[in-house]
Design a protein around this motif. Structure first.
Motif, PDB file in Angstrom:
ATOM      1  N   PRO A 108      -2.185  -1.870   5.965  1.00 19.64           N
ATOM      2  CA  PRO A 108      -2.853  -2.824   7.186  1.00 19.64           C
ATOM      3  C   PRO A 108      -2.300  -3.866   7.434  1.00 19.64           C
ATOM      4  N   SER A 124      -3.803   5.335  13.020  1.00 22.14           N
ATOM      5  CA  SER A 124      -4.732   4.315  12.123  1.00 22.14           C
ATOM      6  C   SER A 124      -3.872   4.280  10.937  1.00 22.14           C
ATOM      7  N   VAL A 125      -4.542   3.328  10.101  1.00 18.06           N
ATOM      8  CA  VAL A 125      -3.892   2.784   8.688  1.00 18.06           C
ATOM      9  C   VAL A 125      -3.932   4.327   7.979  1.00 18.06           C
ATOM     10  N   ARG A 126      -4.983   5.087   8.152  1.00 17.79           N
ATOM     11  CA  ARG A 126      -4.929   6.477   7.167  1.00 17.79           C
ATOM     12  C   ARG A 126      -3.945   7.237   7.712  1.00 17.79           C
ATOM     13  N   GLN A 127      -3.580   7.559   9.104  1.00 21.50           N
ATOM     14  CA  GLN A 127      -2.626   8.268   9.565  1.00 21.50           C
ATOM     15  C   GLN A 127      -1.059   7.684   9.301  1.00 21.50           C
TER      16      GLN A 127
END
Length: 587
Positions: free
Chosen positions: A97, A113-116
């Motif tokens: 992040p 996104s951070v997850r991606q």
């Protein structure tokens, strides 16, 4: 739904057969039934069908599979910032992040996104945990016992205080209370040697404030020397250790050079490069030092005696009710001593006396000048007199060179000769002294006898360089032809070199003439010396003057010689029967 693995496997195999036999449009219902049964997603079901039954849908992969909207620069930047935040102790202080936010505020387009981002960096093996994985180690081998030894010092669990044995306990000396350990002035240090070929382990203990070159020297003398009741001994050819201050001390390195032991140090933080001795330390700690809690000893001397007894028994697989044999792939379990005893006579290098080795701790390197005969003299520590070493034929050595000489412990008064090179890589030679037999007059019996035999020294670097240059000057000629051509002043390089002819065709750039200043220089006036009386008389007779007493008269009138300018006046006076004028100096 909880199912037995065998039941699931059978179901998936049966489902694969039903899917292959299903008509067009009928596979969807079968797949939906399986997903409802196990609660799996479509991708999970496809993956299990392929893993268990080898079934695939046969659908073509998407054309954009493996592509992403995120740029490579963004992924590399996010991964690099996280990698740069890792401390020396391995703790990561920045995560995706924060790294993504910083990247977005520094010109990178962030659309994921951070997850991606985590998934993409992980797929490209860029995340911190993957980067921290150690590279696969390369298996090393040694040629024979005592070929390579590994040495490592470490702080022992045992220390002695007021004559009593104590053990270092985690609850007393943990990482945030190291000051308590620092108050223990004299700690016990453990030195462990590991023979790479046989796996033999040898511990030794010393009570000291810290590591030191002296303790390292004492350990090497103990380990490599012959000890009562111990089979293992001998000097290795290679010694592997870390870059500790004691290991890299000049005194110990000088001793290793004298013993002709190659010192190899691994990079900082790469202790697994000498994993054998690292495992040996753990072995000593768990197999020997763990016994001291139940059967304590009261001094370092007693500790070393117990360690020696344990090591002999452990390496020989002689400890009762304990199998200590070495286990390696490809060979049956074997006692370490059984492997070490395979050493041959030429592989077992005996350690010289300790007092001789101690003298080499000074490591005095001497400078010697090469004589015109291409020899040097050196007083070896193992002898009292000077010995002569022949350097003829060695590359890089010429008469007058100054070379660094250091003695070696093995061989007949052998020396190590270091010759500097232009590229910084020194040439190193190992030499033994010339063994000469002398006659009654102090001359070498091997020298050629005058008038009977002839001999010449091997070519030096200067000789070889000179021959190469002569080959350029006199191409295609033998040495005799070169000498003849040199004496006859023959044209060099076969006359193929234009050294002068091209000068006639050089175009000199035009330039305006420069004005100069005239020098007023009066012509010098030279006054001829006076004629002798004989020369004057001869000149006068040639002009017709006849006088019998001419020569005496000239001598009387001109005692210092007759000026040539007065000859005309003398002729005129003689012809007019007048007295010739006589020049008088006017004061």
């Amino acid at each position: 739904m909880a199912t037995h693995p065998d039941t699931t496997r059978d179901y998936l195999r049966e489902l694969a057969r039903r899917l292959d036999a299903a008509p067009h449009g009928g596979k969807g219902a079968l797949l939906a039934e399986a997903r409802a049964l196990y609660g799996w997603s479509a991708s999970k079901l496809y993956a299990e069908l392929e893993r268990v039954a080898g079934w695939t849908s046969g659908r073509k992969a998407r054309a954009d599979k493996g592509h992403t909207r995120a740029s490579t620069a963004l992924l590399n930047t996010v991964a690099a910032m996280q990698r740069g935040s890792v401390r020396a102790n391995g703790k990561q202080t920045m995560f995706t992040p924060v790294a993504a936010s910083i990247a977005a505020n520094n010109g990178h387009e962030l659309t994921l996104s951070v997850r991606q981002l985590n998934r993409l960096t992980r797929a490209r093996r860029l995340n911190v945990s993957q980067q921290a994985e150690r590279s696969a180690p390369v298996g090393l081998r040694s040629l024979h016992p005592n070929h390579a030894h590994q040495v490592d010092p470490s702080l022992c669990l045992v220390y002695y205080l007021r004559g009593k044995q104590h053990l270092i306990r985690d609850d007393e000396f943990y990482k945030n209370k190291l000051d308590r350990l620092a108050r223990v002035k004299w700690k016990v240090w453990r030195y462990v040697l590991y023979d790479h070929a046989s796996g033999l382990v040898l511990p030794w203990y010393v009570e000291a404030a810290g590591e030191s070159p002296l303790n390292l020297f004492r350990f090497l003398m103990h380990a490599w020397g012959q000890q009562p009741g111990r089979r293992f001994h001998g000097v290795p050819k290679v010694l592997m250790w870390d870059k500790g201050s004691a290991n890299t001390s000049s005194a110990v390195q000088n001793l290793l050079r004298a013993l002709e032991v190659e010192s190899i140090t691994h990079a900082a933080g790469n202790a697994r490069a000498k994993g054998g001795v690292e495992g040996g330390n753990n072995l000593v700690e768990t197999q020997f030092e763990s016994r001291l809690r139940f059967d304590p000893v009261h001094s370092v001397e007693e500790l070393n005696a117990a360690a020696t007894a344990w090591a002999e028994a452990y390496n020989a697989n002689a400890i009762p009710h304990q199998d200590t044999r070495l286990r390696r792939n490809g060979i049956s379990p074997v006692a370490r001593y059984d492997l070490w005893m395979k050493i041959r006579q030429d592989e077992l290098r005996i350690l010289p006396p300790v007092d001789v080795c101690q003298a080499f701790l000074e490591g005095k390197t001497r400078t010697r000048t090469v004589s015109r005969e291409l020899t040097i003299s050196f007083v070896h520590p193992r002898t009292k007199g000077s010995r002569t070493y022949d350097l003829a034929g060695l590359a890089g050595i010429c008469a007058g060179d100054k070379l660094e000489v250091s003695p070696l412990l093995f061989g007949d008064c052998a020396i190590n000769l270091r010759v500097p090179r232009y590229d910084g890589e020194d040439l190193v030679y190992r030499l033994e002294p010339v063994a000469e037999e002398l006659d009654a007059f102090g001359r070498s019996l091997a020298a050629p006898v005058i008038g009977e035999t002839y001999a010449r020294r091997p070519d030096s670097d200067t000789d070889r360089s000179g021959k190469a240059l002569d080959a350029l000057l006199f191409p295609g000629m033998t040495a005799e032809q070169m000498d003849k051509a040199r004496r006859s002043n023959a044209t060099l390089m076969g006359g193929m070199v234009d050294a002068v002819r091209h000068l006639e065709h050089i175009e000199i750039p035009a330039a305006l003439p420069r004005k100069g200043t005239d020098i007023n220089l009066a012509a010098p006036v030279f006054e001829a010396p006076p004629l002798t009386h004989f020369e004057a008389a001869k000149a006068l007779r040639s002009r017709g003057v006849e006088r019998p007493d001419l020569h005496p008269w000239l001598a009387a009138q001109y005692p210092d010689g007759v000026p040539e300018s007065e000859l005309d006046a003398i002729v005129a006076a003689m012809r007019g029967n007048t007295q010739p004028p006589r020049l008088q100096a006017v004061g």
